[in-house]
Scaffold this active site. Structure first.
Site, short mmCIF file in Angstrom:
data_model
loop_
_atom_site.label_atom_id
_atom_site.label_comp_id
_atom_site.label_asym_id
_atom_site.label_seq_id
_atom_site.Cartn_x
_atom_site.Cartn_y
_atom_site.Cartn_z
CG ASN A 1 -0.21 -0.11 2.52
OD1 ASN A 1 0.59 0.75 2.87
ND2 ASN A 1 -0.47 -1.19 3.27
CG ASP B 1 -7.09 -5.03 5.94
OD1 ASP B 1 -6.60 -5.04 7.09
OD2 ASP B 1 -7.63 -4.04 5.44
CE LYS C 1 8.17 -11.75 -14.90
NZ LYS C 1 8.99 -11.00 -15.87
CE LYS D 1 -9.87 0.10 12.61
NZ LYS D 1 -8.77 0.46 11.66
#
Length: 402
Positions: A209, A279, A289, A337
């Site tokens: 990310n 996540d 590969k 949360k």
């Protein structure tokens, strides 16, 4: 906090140099041991003899005036200082410090000292607002220098505006308060996670990310500056750590971070999960590969373990805080949360807000504690946000013990 401290006072060449006399006297009266360095131009406003009488110490004006053959003066005095105050700080000396220039006794010592440095600017209102001066101050602040903003009022040049050296009492109060903050986490152990994780697909590909790790690293630096012994668990980032009170542990995957955070969790007093952990991860990792296909390639994903939830399930005496990076209804999701994961605080990061989110040098966050008191931290550098967040955590920890 200033009693018995070694305080180095740097005086540069402005009319406000006369206020440095009062500052020297008041610091001495508080029990500090004060040594003064003057620039050549400062000595045109106030005699070095004045500062010598007030501080009862020799005054330094010349880099090459080596009073003790056994020591190099500018290094010796730089090492001697616990705290350095630059007052008044002219545009010139601020520019030299930001540019790494060392061409006299004061600028040489400023580059050599490892003490906390407090800068109290004093100059014409238009000079203070000049883009070059503002950029230099921002650069120095990002390096960890502390600024005591000038007051507004009538200036010696005849203008009225911001640029007047803050009063000696206010300078001392600002330094004293900051030194008190520096001791907030003395004796505490702090565990912080930062950066992204990388989840391997094959030898050349991985999922990750946009987290840069800057917020977590800023928190680690701020906690160390406040006296904590910090363990920083970081995913792959290009950032460096240099503080001697930070132990850095590098990890790659969500599994690595889970294991490392759990291994160090029991011994820590404060735990802040700032990392952007994946996540999901690929169900299958290929040894070779994967070649280009003529049709679509579907990668099956599986859930990773929720590190924050798992820590909340086992926490005992620890103060546990987590980050919630959201784009829709951030406060509602953050509170959910906070409750679900048994946290002491949630730091809500609306990554869609201007100046916030991944990769940048600024942030905007909302801090909510477990009784749902809410504190907004408006747009500022990530270092400043980290400082404010740790003050809020210290406040809530104090409330818990009262």
């Amino acid at each position: 906090m200033l009693q018995n401290k070694h305080i180095l006072l740097g005086v540069s060449g402005g009319i406000a140099a006369y206020k440095a006399c009062a500052l020297t006297s008041k610091l001495t009266q508080q029990g500090a041991n004060v040594k003064v360095i003057m620039t050549e131009n400062a000595a045109k406003f106030v005699s070095p003899l004045t500062f010598q009488a007030l501080s009862r110490n020799p005054v330094y004006t010349d880099t090459f005036d080596e009073k003790d053959p056994a020591n190099i003066a500018h290094i010796d005095v730089a090492d001697w200082a616990d705290i350095t105050i630059l007052a008044p700080a002219t545009a010139n000396v601020i520019g030299k410090l930001a540019g790494g220039i060392a061409d006299d006794m004061l600028s040489t010592v400023l580059l050599a000292t490892q003490s906390s440095v407090y800068i109290a600017p004093a100059m014409n209102v238009h000079m203070y607002a000049h883009p070059a001066v503002m950029e230099n101050m921002q650069k120095l602040e990002s390096w960890g220098y502390h600024f005591i903003e000038p007051g507004a009022g009538y200036l010696a040049c005849g203008y009225v505006g911001k640029g007047r050296l803050e009063e000696p009492e206010s300078i001392i109060a600002a330094v004293d308060n900051h030194q008190s903050e520096n001791a907030l986490f003395s004796g505490k152990r702090v565990l912080i996670s930062a950066g992204p994780t990388q989840e391997k697909v094959d030898p050349v590909r991985f999922f990750t990310n946009r987290s840069s790790g800057k917020m977590g690293f800023a928190l680690a630096e701020a906690a160390a500056n406040m006296g904590a012994k910090v363990t920083l668990v970081t995913g792959p980032v290009s950032l460096e750590t240099g503080h001697q009170m930070i132990q850095r542990l590098d990890v790659v995957t969500a599994v690595d971070m889970y294991k490392t955070m759990h291994a160090h969790f029991p011994e820590n007093d404060i735990v802040i999960k700032a990392a952007a952990v994946a996540d999901y991860r690929p169900k299958q990792i290929y040894d070779e590969k994967m070649k280009k296909q003529s049709d679509d390639w579907h990668v099956a994903m599986e859930r990773t373990k929720d590190i924050l939830q798992s820590l909340g399930d086992i926490k005992e005496q620890q103060f546990l805080a987590g980050f919630a990076a959201e784009t829709t209804d951030p406060v509602d999701y953050g509170i959910a949360k906070l409750e679900k994961k048994n946290l002491d605080a949630i730091i809500i990061n609306d990554v869609a807000a201007q100046g916030a989110g991944f990769g940048g040098d600024t942030n905007v966050v909302t801090y909510i504690n477990k009784i749902q008191d809410k504190d907004e931290i408006t747009l500022r550098s990530k270092q400043a946000v980290a400082h404010e967040l740790l003050l809020l955590i210290a406040r809530d920890m104090k409330d818990e013990t009262n």
